[in-house]
Design an enzyme around this catalytic site. Structure first.
Site, mmCIF file in Angstrom:
data_model
loop_
_atom_site.group_PDB
_atom_site.id
_atom_site.type_symbol
_atom_site.label_atom_id
_atom_site.label_comp_id
_atom_site.label_asym_id
_atom_site.label_seq_id
_atom_site.Cartn_x
_atom_site.Cartn_y
_atom_site.Cartn_z
ATOM 1 N N SER A 68 -5.618 2.915 -7.628
ATOM 2 C CA SER A 68 -5.213 1.809 -6.756
ATOM 3 C C SER A 68 -4.231 0.875 -7.461
ATOM 4 O O SER A 68 -4.228 0.747 -8.682
ATOM 5 C CB SER A 68 -6.442 1.014 -6.318
ATOM 6 O OG SER A 68 -7.381 1.856 -5.691
HETATM 7 N N1 SAH Z 1 -11.025 3.544 -7.917
HETATM 8 C C1 SAH Z 1 -10.204 4.719 -8.044
HETATM 9 C C2 SAH Z 1 -9.454 4.999 -6.760
HETATM 10 C C3 SAH Z 1 -9.334 6.438 -6.493
HETATM 11 S S1 SAH Z 1 -8.773 6.820 -4.848
HETATM 12 C C4 SAH Z 1 -9.277 4.586 -9.213
HETATM 13 O O1 SAH Z 1 -9.072 3.457 -9.685
HETATM 14 O O2 SAH Z 1 -8.762 5.594 -9.690
HETATM 15 C C5 SAH Z 1 -10.312 6.969 -3.954
HETATM 16 C C6 SAH Z 1 -11.264 8.009 -4.431
HETATM 17 O O3 SAH Z 1 -12.320 8.077 -3.484
HETATM 18 C C7 SAH Z 1 -10.702 9.422 -4.543
HETATM 19 O O4 SAH Z 1 -10.870 9.890 -5.845
HETATM 20 C C8 SAH Z 1 -11.524 10.235 -3.534
HETATM 21 O O5 SAH Z 1 -11.778 11.560 -3.937
HETATM 22 C C9 SAH Z 1 -12.800 9.414 -3.467
HETATM 23 N N2 SAH Z 1 -13.613 9.620 -2.271
HETATM 24 C C10 SAH Z 1 -13.235 9.801 -0.983
HETATM 25 N N3 SAH Z 1 -14.301 9.969 -0.177
HETATM 26 C C11 SAH Z 1 -15.407 9.896 -0.972
HETATM 27 C C12 SAH Z 1 -16.807 10.011 -0.738
HETATM 28 N N4 SAH Z 1 -17.315 10.228 0.472
HETATM 29 N N5 SAH Z 1 -17.637 9.885 -1.792
HETATM 30 C C13 SAH Z 1 -17.164 9.661 -3.037
HETATM 31 N N6 SAH Z 1 -15.851 9.554 -3.331
HETATM 32 C C14 SAH Z 1 -14.981 9.672 -2.307
#
Ligand code: SAH
Length: 218
Positions: A68
């Site tokens: 993000s």
């Molecule tokens: N906080 C992270 C943001 C990653 S983007 C960072 O700083 O890198 C959001 C993430 O949510 C992705 O890796 C995606 O795979 C995950 N995601 C999406 N749906 C999900 C679910 N139902 N349970 C767990 N993770 C999920």
């Protein structure tokens, strides 16, 4: 440090510029600013992108996902920290950057990721930074993490179309859930505070997150 970067990429001046930008955009909690000033974001992105790690922008982390934008991390963390949470649940570990920010501020972080490759990457990154108060799980965040509930704070970094009931049920009384909610047509960042069985919802701003999906992916 595992990566030998040019001094410009990791210099305190480069990081300070990002912190200044966050402040200009309204982030004011000194605890959040301090953590983001000191936490190396370049550790969490691929080497080829490390030179851009202190720009206020989202960057790809593989598996079609993104780390993000720092402003959004700061904003969500600031909102969550207003209630002084002790124990926080994060859904969407990704590369672990937001997890690391939270772990620097609260006693214990539980974080769930559905993609195996990212779950492993986050584990490696957090180990490298010797962050020991974050527990990671490969799983579907729609279910939450019932054995560790209730949580004083819950933060989603992927957007569901509606706030999952299971997560609201795992929020402690007085706790706050911060989440992007919506679909491809538009998402809002919501802060939902629990007051007994009553949930008070505040809409913060328009955002653009990857969708929250069901099930796990190996
Ligand atoms: N906080 C992270 C943001 C990653 S983007 C960072 O700083 O890198 C959001 C993430 O949510 C992705 O890796 C995606 O795979 C995950 N995601 C999406 N749906 C999900 C679910 N139902 N349970 C767990 N993770 C999920």
């Amino acid at each position: 440090m595992k990566r030998h970067l040019g001094i410009g990429m990791t210099s305190s001046r480069t990081r300070e510029r990002l912190i200044k930008r966050l402040q200009e955009n309204g982030i004011s909690d000194p605890r959040v600013l301090d953590v983001m000033r000191n936490l190396p974001r370049h550790i969490f992105v691929d080497e080829a992108l490390a030179s851009r790690a202190y720009e206020d922008t989202a960057l790809p982390i593989g598996s079609g996902q993104t780390i993000s934008q720092p402003y959004i991390v700061a904003r969500m963390t600031e909102v969550l920290m207003a209630n002084q949470p002790d124990k926080v649940l994060e859904v969407g570990t990704g590369c672990g950057y937001q997890t690391a920010v939270l772990a620097s501020l609260v006693n214990k972080v539980y974080s769930i990721e559905r993609i195996s490759a990212l779950h492993s990457k986050a584990r490696k990154n957090l180990n490298e930074l010797r962050i020991g108060n974050a527990q990671l799980k490969l799983g579907d965040g729609y279910q939450g993490w019932p054995v560790h509930a209730p949580f004083d704070g819950i933060l989603l970094t992927a957007a569901p179309v509606e706030v999952p009931q299971a997560l609201l049920a795992q929020l402690a009384d007085g706790g706050c859930l911060v989440a992007p909610v919506g679909d491809a047509g538009g998402q809002s960042l919501l802060a939902i505070t629990r007051n007994g069985e009553h949930f008070e919802q505040q809409e913060l701003e328009l955002v653009s997150f990857v969708p929250m999906l069901t099930g796990t992916k190996t």
